[in-house]
Design a protein around this motif. Structure first.
Motif, PDB file in Angstrom:
ATOM      1  N   SER A   1      21.584  51.014  49.208  1.00 15.14           N
ATOM      2  CA  SER A   1      22.183  49.709  49.521  1.00 15.14           C
ATOM      3  C   SER A   1      23.096  49.237  48.390  1.00 15.14           C
ATOM      4  O   SER A   1      24.163  48.664  48.639  1.00 15.14           O
ATOM      5  CB  SER A   1      21.091  48.675  49.797  1.00 15.14           C
ATOM      6  OG  SER A   1      20.253  48.512  48.662  1.00 15.14           O
TER       7      SER A   1
ATOM      8  N   ILE B   1      26.330  51.375  48.440  1.00 10.82           N
ATOM      9  CA  ILE B   1      27.197  50.938  49.549  1.00 10.82           C
ATOM     10  C   ILE B   1      27.923  49.647  49.176  1.00 10.82           C
ATOM     11  O   ILE B   1      29.123  49.492  49.425  1.00 10.82           O
ATOM     12  CB  ILE B   1      26.361  50.737  50.828  1.00 10.82           C
ATOM     13  CG1 ILE B   1      25.903  52.103  51.366  1.00 10.82           C
ATOM     14  CG2 ILE B   1      27.167  49.997  51.897  1.00 10.82           C
ATOM     15  CD1 ILE B   1      24.976  52.009  52.562  1.00 10.82           C
TER      16      ILE B   1
ATOM     17  N   ASP C   1      30.944  52.146  54.479  1.00 14.34           N
ATOM     18  CA  ASP C   1      30.102  51.865  55.640  1.00 14.34           C
ATOM     19  C   ASP C   1      28.862  52.753  55.601  1.00 14.34           C
ATOM     20  O   ASP C   1      28.710  53.621  54.727  1.00 14.34           O
ATOM     21  CB  ASP C   1      30.885  52.071  56.943  1.00 14.34           C
ATOM     22  CG  ASP C   1      31.484  53.464  57.058  1.00 14.34           C
ATOM     23  OD1 ASP C   1      30.911  54.416  56.481  1.00 14.34           O
ATOM     24  OD2 ASP C   1      32.530  53.608  57.723  1.00 14.34           O
ATOM     25  N   LEU C   2      27.967  52.539  56.564  1.00 19.47           N
ATOM     26  CA  LEU C   2      26.697  53.273  56.577  1.00 19.47           C
ATOM     27  C   LEU C   2      26.898  54.767  56.784  1.00 19.47           C
ATOM     28  O   LEU C   2      26.186  55.589  56.206  1.00 19.47           O
ATOM     29  CB  LEU C   2      25.789  52.706  57.682  1.00 19.47           C
ATOM     30  CG  LEU C   2      25.315  51.266  57.484  1.00 19.47           C
ATOM     31  CD1 LEU C   2      24.485  50.819  58.682  1.00 19.47           C
ATOM     32  CD2 LEU C   2      24.507  51.125  56.205  1.00 19.47           C
TER      33      LEU C   2
ATOM     34  N   GLY D   1      27.889  56.360  53.584  1.00 17.11           N
ATOM     35  CA  GLY D   1      26.725  56.443  52.710  1.00 17.11           C
ATOM     36  C   GLY D   1      25.760  57.523  53.155  1.00 17.11           C
ATOM     37  O   GLY D   1      25.202  58.261  52.337  1.00 17.11           O
TER      38      GLY D   1
END
Length: 410
Positions: A30, A33, A39-40, A43
């Motif tokens: 987290s 990022i 973005d996820l 990551g």
């Protein structure tokens, strides 16, 4: 401490540090990022690149360990993932994060199979299962250690400081290099190699040198893939599934994670004892079928007690088998390619099985928890059927023909 115990201690410590290294990225994700404004999906690519590094590192260092020595190359793999981890803390962009995680993956992928080969060559057949289980539990110790360090370091010093802890394995590598002798079985194989034995080839192609060997390699790769796919699918998505289906809070889902992890550790230790006493065919057969049933039935669990107890039971069976793969794979290949085989097969499982959360996520998005659990249960059934195709091997050692391993050959 005798040589056998030294191999277990070194391998447990190595896998603990590897597990710690791998989990660092999960706890720091987290923050990474947020800092790099990604973005996820971007990551999530970090883990995929790490798994690719593990697969490549497993093959490269497996071959090197079979050629130049278990202990020597083992220390190099520890140094490599330590350096890769520490460098991650210095990354200034995502490209560097990817590069350094790939380097860490190379070292981590090489370490597992070499440690398992050391243990397999040091312990007698009727105790290899429990020795392998002791080593396998090391990964869970690494998860716990990473969680504790993350809780202390991340809030105060940030994610970069967490990765700087990666230099600690350097000290461990030096200690191992000074205190652990080379595998006597490997040394004997090298003497035979110098004598010109045709059996002492030690090449990756030996995993596919005949139709029967090829089928064995493929079967073991499928079993390893299912093991990783099931573990990742359960541990990554089940907390979220339970929060939605049972209305559990984040703290309650964390308690589920602890309950399941405890079940996994107990399952590993039990599996090693079971494997030594009853043989790998019965051990894997019972645990695979029990995993399929437990996972499927777990989708109907209700109430806090049912969720926690059921999670521990699922963990006991589904990840208890992890303890046996080192001994199982090692038993199918001669000393000349034992590290190569273990690293290549298990890291292939890591690379492919690591994609399982993507499919589980798609199933949850399109269907529901019951369908997702049916998918995971089906994986264990497939692994069970593949296991039944395995037969006793006829590889020859560099010294004498390998005798049938009644307790480890299927």
């Amino acid at each position: 401490m005798d040589y056998r115990k030294k191999t277990v201690v070194a391998s447990v410590a190595g896998l603990t540090l590897e597990g710690m290294d791998i989990m660092f990225i999960s706890f720091a994700m987290s923050m990474i990022i947020a800092e790099f404004h990604i973005d996820l999906a971007t990551g999530g690519l970090i883990s995929s690149i790490t798994n690719i590094g593990m697969l490549l590192g497993g093959m490269i260092f497996g071959v090197l360990a079979d050629k130049f020595g278990r202990v020597k190359v083992f220390t190099y793999t520890v140094l490599l993932f330590a350096v890769g981890t520490a460098l991650t803390g210095l990354a200034t962009n995502m490209e560097q994060v990817y590069l350094f995680r790939f380097i860490a993956g190379l070292g981590a992928g090489g370490e597992y199979g070499i440690g398992m080969a050391l243990v397999a060559e040091a312990w007698p057949k009727d105790k290899q299962g429990r020795a392998s289980s002791y080593v396998s539990v090391g990964a869970q110790y690494g998860v716990i250690l990473a969680a504790l360090l993350s809780a202390v370091i991340l809030p105060v010093l940030g994610w970069r400081a967490l990765f700087f802890v990666g230099v600690v394995p350097v000290i461990f590598a030096v200690i191992v290099r000074r205190n652990l002798a080379e595998s006597p079985e490997w040394l004997a194989a090298q003497k035979d190699k110098k004598a010109g034995s045709k059996e002492a080839k030690g090449k990756l192609i030996q995993l596919f040198e005949s139709p029967r060997t090829t089928m064995t390699t493929i079967a073991l790769s499928i079993m390893a893939t299912v093991q990783i796919a099931g573990y990742n699918g359960l541990m990554i998505w089940l907390p979220s599934m339970l929060q939605q289906s049972q209305g559990l809070s984040v703290s309650s889902s964390a308690l589920w994670t602890i309950s399941t992890a405890v079940g996994m550790i107990v399952g590993m230790l039990a599996f090693g004892q079971f494997m030594d006493r009853f043989g790998s065919k019965r051990a894997f057969g019972i645990f695979l079928l029990a995993s399929a049933c437990a996972v499927f039935l777990y989708s109907y669990a209700t109430g806090s007690a049912g969720v926690l107890i059921g999670g521990a039971i699922v963990g006991f069976f589904s990840n208890g088998m992890f303890a046996g793969y080192g001994a199982l794979i090692s038993s199918y290949y001669p000393v000349q390619i034992r590290s190569t085989a273990t690293n290549t097969i298990f890291n292939f499982g890591r690379a492919v099985g690591g994609l399982s959360p993507i499919l589980v996520g798609y199933i949850l998005q399109s269907y529901d928890m019951t369908v997702a659990m049916i998918y995971l249960a089906a994986l264990y059934c497939i692994s069970f059927m593949v296991m039944l195709t395995l037969r006793k091997r006829t590889f020859r050692n560099t010294l004498t023909a390998i005798q049938p391993m009644e307790k480890y050959e299927l």
